[in-house]
Design an enzyme around this catalytic site. Structure first.
Site, short mmCIF file in Angstrom:
data_model
loop_
_atom_site.label_atom_id
_atom_site.label_comp_id
_atom_site.label_asym_id
_atom_site.label_seq_id
_atom_site.Cartn_x
_atom_site.Cartn_y
_atom_site.Cartn_z
N GLU A 213 0.85 -1.07 0.16
CA GLU A 213 0.14 -0.13 -0.11
C GLU A 213 0.99 1.31 -0.11
OE1 GLU A 213 -2.98 0.07 3.32
OE2 GLU A 213 -2.49 2.38 3.29
N GLU B 171 -2.23 11.86 2.98
CA GLU B 171 -3.05 11.20 4.19
C GLU B 171 -2.60 12.21 5.28
OE1 GLU B 171 -1.70 7.44 5.61
OE2 GLU B 171 -3.84 7.05 6.05
#
Ligand SMILES: *[C@@H]1O[C@H](CO)[C@@H](O)[C@H](O)[C@H]1NC(C)=O
Ligand SMILES: *[C@@H]1O[C@H](CO)[C@@H](O)[C@H](O)[C@H]1NC(C)=O
Ligand SMILES: *[C@@H]1O[C@H](CO)[C@@H](O)[C@H](O)[C@H]1NC(C)=O
Ligand SMILES: *[C@@H]1O[C@H](CO)[C@@H](O)[C@H](O)[C@H]1NC(C)=O
Length: 338
Positions: A136, A141
């Protein structure tokens, strides 16, 4: 600018990892394009957020996803009180139906979700899994009132990042170096964007957003680049969404330093052991494993004098900034895939 380029040139000469490659435009989404090739996911949030992800039809009906010819918007419900027995606040999580192994993703973003309790992310994920097999990459974020973006890899065991001296150059600050999800509560190997302009939250939005590019390559490793909207050094092929952006050649000369650099170095992390074809994901959750777990003692808790979940349930208008405005998303792949 001349001095800047000389400085970058000196840095690039010191690189051991200097292979470069051409990438060609493969897929592109602008405005209404997003309604094809993407899936509106409705599962329970795997990160345990106070969220109710709605399907495409419901998102269109409730105007939580809409587009015109130039922009695509995804947002949270900012008008409803959420019943404590409900799954959570309505929001949107979409994933691309195509997956890409070696690739560059270029996102021109005008606005991102911001504010207390929010946890937005633009990221990529192995389509084969099961997670974390295949890896990932968190490109954008953050949580709550975080000031700068964080980029992070999450992998199976035995993928680490070398010491900064070997890892340079990157403009950001290394937060941790073990990408293994089983270590340190799945914090991953993260980099905070310290020196690349307003990269996150309301500061990013007030600046008109900017451009993100994520390079994922066997020879180059994984990098996340960021250019604020008003930067004078956005490479023309990144800025131009038209025919000018037909191919990309990432190098420190024309692109400047990546904010986050995740090299695939022998003895540290092997690309093929930990990464494969990734789909892209946009999501926006609330509270949960990160925004919720860091809420106690945060400015958000002090200001709201409430739990994260109660705050999300009872204060719809506080989520009026909880939306994405995407100008374009482009995917580039190498001419020949290995
Ligand atoms: C959807 O929301 C946007 C932003 O509030 C608004 O401009 C637009 O008119 C809305 N569309 C519909 C169909 O309600
Ligand atoms: C990991 O998460 C658990 C549960 O949220 C928490 O109790 C623990 O302190 C965390 N450990 C670390 C090292 O952050
Ligand atoms: C860990 O990865 C390195 C290469 O990055 C490899 O040399 C080593 O054998 C691996 N160790 C295990 C236990 O898989
Ligand atoms: C915070 O909330 C608690 C109960 O919800 C209340 O007793 C307290 O007075 C509040 N504090 C402030 C500063 O508003």
């Amino acid at each position: 600018m001349r001095t800047g380029y000389a400085f970058l040139a000196a840095l690039s000469l010191s690189l051991t990892q200097c292979a470069s490659a051409n990438f060609y435009l493969t897929d592109k989404w602008v405005g209404e394009d997003f309604f094809e090739g993407w899936t509106w996911e409705t599962e329970n949030d795997p990160t345990h957020g106070r969220v109710n992800y709605v399907g495409q039809a419901e998102a269109l009906m409730k105007n939580l996803s809409y587009a015109d010819s130039d922009t695509f918007v995804m947002r949270a419900d900012d008008w409803s009180i959420v019943d404590p027995s409900a799954r959570g606040r309505d929001s949107v999580r979409i994933s691309s139906q195509s997956a890409y192994d070696e690739a560059i993703f270029v996102l021109d973003l005008a606005h991102m979700p911001a504010g207390c309790a929010t946890w937005p992310a633009f990221w990529s994920l192995s389509q084969q899994g099961p997670w974390p097999a295949g890896g990932e990459v968190d490109i954008i974020e953050g949580v709550n009132l975080q000031g700068q973006n964080q980029a992070t890899l999450h992998t199976t065991p035995n993928c680490t990042m070398p010491p900064d001296a070997q890892r340079q150059p990157q403009s950001g600050t290394t937060l941790s170096t073990d990408c293994n999800t089983a270590v340190d509560n799945n914090s991953g190997c993260g980099v905070s964007f310290t020196a690349s302009g307003p990269s996150y939250g309301s500061a990013f939005n007030m600046n008109g957003g900017g451009y993100y590019a994520m390079v994922k390559s066997r020879s180059l490793g994984i990098q996340v680049y960021f250019w604020p909207r008003d930067s004078i050094i956005v490479p023309p092929e990144i800025r131009d969404c038209g025919s000018g952006g037909g191919s990309l050649y990432p190098d420190y000369f024309s692109w400047g330093l990546p904010a986050a650099n995740f090299p695939m170095c022998s003895g540290y992390c092997d690309y093929d052991e930990h990464f494969n074809a990734h789909q892209m994901v946009f999501d926006l959750t609330f509270c949960g494993d990160w925004a919720g777990n860091t809420w106690p003692g945060s400015v958000c808790q002090t200001v709201t004098n409430d739990t994260c979940v109660n705050y999300v349930n009872n204060n719809p208008s506080s989520f009026s900034e909880a939306y994405w405005v995407v100008n374009s998303l482009r995917v580039y792949t190498p001419a020949t895939s290995s």
